[in-house]
Design an enzyme around this catalytic site. Structure first.
Site, PDB file in Angstrom:
ATOM      1  N   LYS A 248       8.094  18.298  34.413  1.00  0.00           N
ATOM      2  CA  LYS A 248       8.409  17.400  35.535  1.00  0.00           C
ATOM      3  C   LYS A 248       7.488  17.627  36.720  1.00  0.00           C
ATOM      4  O   LYS A 248       7.164  16.690  37.443  1.00  0.00           O
ATOM      5  CB  LYS A 248       9.875  17.548  35.960  1.00  0.00           C
ATOM      6  CG  LYS A 248      10.836  16.963  34.951  1.00  0.00           C
ATOM      7  CD  LYS A 248      12.152  16.587  35.581  1.00  0.00           C
ATOM      8  CE  LYS A 248      13.035  15.833  34.604  1.00  0.00           C
ATOM      9  NZ  LYS A 248      14.384  15.647  35.075  1.00  0.00           N
TER      10      LYS A 248
ATOM     11  N   LYS B  43      11.154  12.463  23.688  1.00  0.00           N
ATOM     12  CA  LYS B  43      12.611  12.331  23.561  1.00  0.00           C
ATOM     13  C   LYS B  43      13.099  11.062  24.255  1.00  0.00           C
ATOM     14  O   LYS B  43      12.456  10.603  25.211  1.00  0.00           O
ATOM     15  CB  LYS B  43      13.324  13.577  24.097  1.00  0.00           C
ATOM     16  CG  LYS B  43      13.285  13.741  25.583  1.00  0.00           C
ATOM     17  CD  LYS B  43      14.226  14.856  26.060  1.00  0.00           C
ATOM     18  CE  LYS B  43      14.125  14.929  27.578  1.00  0.00           C
ATOM     19  NZ  LYS B  43      14.954  15.886  28.223  1.00  0.00           N
TER      20      LYS B  43
ATOM     21  N   LYS C 184      16.207   8.903  30.223  1.00  0.00           N
ATOM     22  CA  LYS C 184      16.477   7.949  31.307  1.00  0.00           C
ATOM     23  C   LYS C 184      15.233   7.682  32.111  1.00  0.00           C
ATOM     24  O   LYS C 184      15.111   6.656  32.758  1.00  0.00           O
ATOM     25  CB  LYS C 184      17.468   8.568  32.306  1.00  0.00           C
ATOM     26  CG  LYS C 184      18.815   8.833  31.792  1.00  0.00           C
ATOM     27  CD  LYS C 184      19.603   9.666  32.803  1.00  0.00           C
ATOM     28  CE  LYS C 184      20.628  10.466  32.052  1.00  0.00           C
ATOM     29  NZ  LYS C 184      21.499  11.277  32.829  1.00  0.00           N
TER      30      LYS C 184
HETATM   31  P1  TYM Z   1      20.802  15.325  31.182  1.00  0.00           P
HETATM   32  O1  TYM Z   1      21.529  14.589  32.260  1.00  0.00           O
HETATM   33  O2  TYM Z   1      19.338  15.115  31.067  1.00  0.00           O
HETATM   34  O3  TYM Z   1      21.420  15.031  29.774  1.00  0.00           O
HETATM   35  C1  TYM Z   1      22.818  15.177  29.494  1.00  0.00           C
HETATM   36  C2  TYM Z   1      23.003  15.709  28.083  1.00  0.00           C
HETATM   37  O4  TYM Z   1      22.362  14.862  27.132  1.00  0.00           O
HETATM   38  C3  TYM Z   1      21.486  15.634  26.303  1.00  0.00           C
HETATM   39  N1  TYM Z   1      20.314  14.802  25.948  1.00  0.00           N
HETATM   40  C4  TYM Z   1      19.880  14.581  24.705  1.00  0.00           C
HETATM   41  N2  TYM Z   1      20.326  15.020  23.506  1.00  0.00           N
HETATM   42  C5  TYM Z   1      19.653  14.597  22.405  1.00  0.00           C
HETATM   43  N3  TYM Z   1      18.583  13.754  22.446  1.00  0.00           N
HETATM   44  C6  TYM Z   1      18.102  13.301  23.633  1.00  0.00           C
HETATM   45  N4  TYM Z   1      17.073  12.461  23.664  1.00  0.00           N
HETATM   46  C7  TYM Z   1      18.757  13.713  24.824  1.00  0.00           C
HETATM   47  N5  TYM Z   1      18.555  13.446  26.145  1.00  0.00           N
HETATM   48  C8  TYM Z   1      19.517  14.130  26.817  1.00  0.00           C
HETATM   49  C9  TYM Z   1      21.083  16.823  27.183  1.00  0.00           C
HETATM   50  O5  TYM Z   1      20.653  17.918  26.386  1.00  0.00           O
HETATM   51  C10 TYM Z   1      22.368  17.106  27.917  1.00  0.00           C
HETATM   52  O6  TYM Z   1      23.228  17.913  27.136  1.00  0.00           O
HETATM   53  N6  TYM Z   1      20.374  19.876  33.237  1.00  0.00           N
HETATM   54  C11 TYM Z   1      21.280  18.970  32.513  1.00  0.00           C
HETATM   55  C12 TYM Z   1      22.581  18.713  33.258  1.00  0.00           C
HETATM   56  C13 TYM Z   1      23.305  19.958  33.619  1.00  0.00           C
HETATM   57  C14 TYM Z   1      24.010  20.817  32.708  1.00  0.00           C
HETATM   58  C15 TYM Z   1      24.538  21.848  33.532  1.00  0.00           C
HETATM   59  C16 TYM Z   1      24.232  20.806  31.336  1.00  0.00           C
HETATM   60  C17 TYM Z   1      23.433  20.455  34.868  1.00  0.00           C
HETATM   61  N7  TYM Z   1      24.183  21.596  34.816  1.00  0.00           N
HETATM   62  C18 TYM Z   1      25.303  22.872  32.975  1.00  0.00           C
HETATM   63  C19 TYM Z   1      24.997  21.842  30.789  1.00  0.00           C
HETATM   64  C20 TYM Z   1      25.516  22.858  31.601  1.00  0.00           C
HETATM   65  C21 TYM Z   1      20.585  17.631  32.329  1.00  0.00           C
HETATM   66  O7  TYM Z   1      19.732  17.252  33.109  1.00  0.00           O
HETATM   67  O8  TYM Z   1      21.097  16.888  31.325  1.00  0.00           O
END
Ligand code: TYM
Length: 355
Positions: A126, A214, A217
């Site tokens: 990023k 991947k 969003k």
């Molecule tokens: P985020 O908002 O990017 O995504 C939310 C969840 O979706 C999963 N994910 C995917 N899984 C499979 N294939 C994909 N293409 C894909 N894109 C997203 C992510 O792995 C995630 O589980 N940092 C985290 C949010 C967060 C969090 C936490 C998660 C903040 N604090 C504590 C767990 C525990 C994030 O940006 O996820």
């Protein structure tokens, strides 16, 4: 369903996970994480607790439109409810209403090492070449993520593959804080080491336009992803236009080696149908992509239509959703406070009432 883990949770499991409330929930989020949130919620024992949150504080790490963040926080909460998160069984809230997250992050900033954060692939991706211009929040993002789970003594954290490195960092931070402060000062470790729960096959759902990226969003092309809010026409269109190759589908999984786009569509199909890639290929091996894409689009529409109908109903009354977040935050604050108090005590920091 092979993608939904684990079969049995310990009776007192503490399941914690979050999602950034920016943009739409997409199929990668759903198959990689949210479906597991719902499965874990529904299989939880009587002494277990699930906490799911909108990571609005994390949104500060990237350029921000405040009015949009506010709106999308409520929309994302409604989407999680539409997917099956039940606020009577799980604690659903947004980070911003639980100040303990930010407080614990500050304490953990003293424990996390620059070298650890410098190795995070999300930071490298990023920030890109412009590290000097990236926000401090983007760099310390994984420390807030560690606070998110350690605050609740999480035992299980259902996430997609891309979050595994952040969870490993959370374990390192927990271990170091336990060694440096908790054991000497409290006579016991304070933080539980959280276990990531990653679905074996839908761990990484890829872009419909590029099998090496991947589904995300932040991809500028909406054609690269299926949003949970997409109607039947948009789904059919996106699957029809999804990139593939000229070969027919193979009959065995090895035949997908080196065919990232084909492998992604078969993975999505298997994951939605609750079966294995091998079983999908046994049925569809030899067919061209035209027929397979029609079957995949039908399956997607059948899975997502009930969710988008529920979502429309929920968004007709956003106040109701906001109230659920207020109620969830009250419960989350109560669960967070004892661990935060113990962390301050272990660090020797005097607070109101501690003298
Ligand atoms: P985020 O908002 O990017 O995504 C939310 C969840 O979706 C999963 N994910 C995917 N899984 C499979 N294939 C994909 N293409 C894909 N894109 C997203 C992510 O792995 C995630 O589980 N940092 C985290 C949010 C967060 C969090 C936490 C998660 C903040 N604090 C504590 C767990 C525990 C994030 O940006 O996820």
């Amino acid at each position: 369903m092979p993608d939904v883990l684990p079969d049995a949770l310990p009776v007192a499991a503490r399941v914690v996970s979050g999602i950034q409330p920016t943009g739409n929930l997409h199929l990668g989020n759903y198959l990689g994480a949210i479906r597991n949130w719902v499965a874990m919620q529904n299989s939880l024992g009587p002494d277990g607790t699930c906490l799911f949150f909108l990571a609005d504080l994390h949104a500060l790490s990237m350029p921000l439109d405040p009015a949009r963040l506010r709106r999308e926080t409520v929309e994302m909460a409604a989407t999680l409810l539409a997917c099956g998160i039940d606020p009577t069984r799980s604690v659903l809230f947004n980070q911003g209403q639980v100040p303990q997250h930010a407080e614990l992050q500050w304490l953990l900033n003293g424990t996390a090492r620059m070298g650890w954060l410098n190795r995070m692939t999300q930071w490298k991706d990023k920030a890109g070449k412009n590290r000097e211009g990236a926000s401090v929040a983007l760099f310390t993002y994984p420390v807030l993520q560690a606070a998110d789970v350690l605050l609740y003594q999480a035992t299980h954290v259902p996430v997609g593959e891309d979050q595994k490195q952040h969870l490993e960092l959370a374990r390192d931070i927990a271990q170091k804080f336990n060694n440096d402060f908790a054991e000497p000062q409290l006579g016991r470790p304070l933080f539980t080491l959280p276990e990531p729960i990653i679905p074996p096959s839908a761990a990484r759902i890829m872009s419909l336009r590029d099998g090496s990226a991947k589904m995300s969003k932040s991809d500028p092309s909406d054609m690269s992803r299926i949003n949970l809010t997409d109607g039947a026409d948009a789904i059919v269109q996106k699957i029809r236009k999804a990139r593939t190759d000229p070969e027919p589908l193979p009959s065995e999984a090895e035949g997908l080696d080196g065919r990232a786009e084909a492998a992604n569509l078969v993975t999505i199909y298997a994951s939605l149908a609750g079966t294995h890639v091998a079983a999908v290929l046994a049925d569809h091996g030899g067919s061209g992509f035209g027929a397979f894409k029609n079957a995949l689009a039908d399956l997607l529409v059948a899975t997502l239509e009930p969710i988008s109908t529920r979502l429309r109903d929920l968004l007709a009354d956003p106040r109701h959703v906001e109230q659920m977040l207020v109620d969830g935050a009250v419960r989350a604050r109560a669960l967070a406070q004892p661990t935060l108090d113990a962390a301050y005590k272990a660090a020797g920091i005097l607070r109101p009432g501690s003298l």
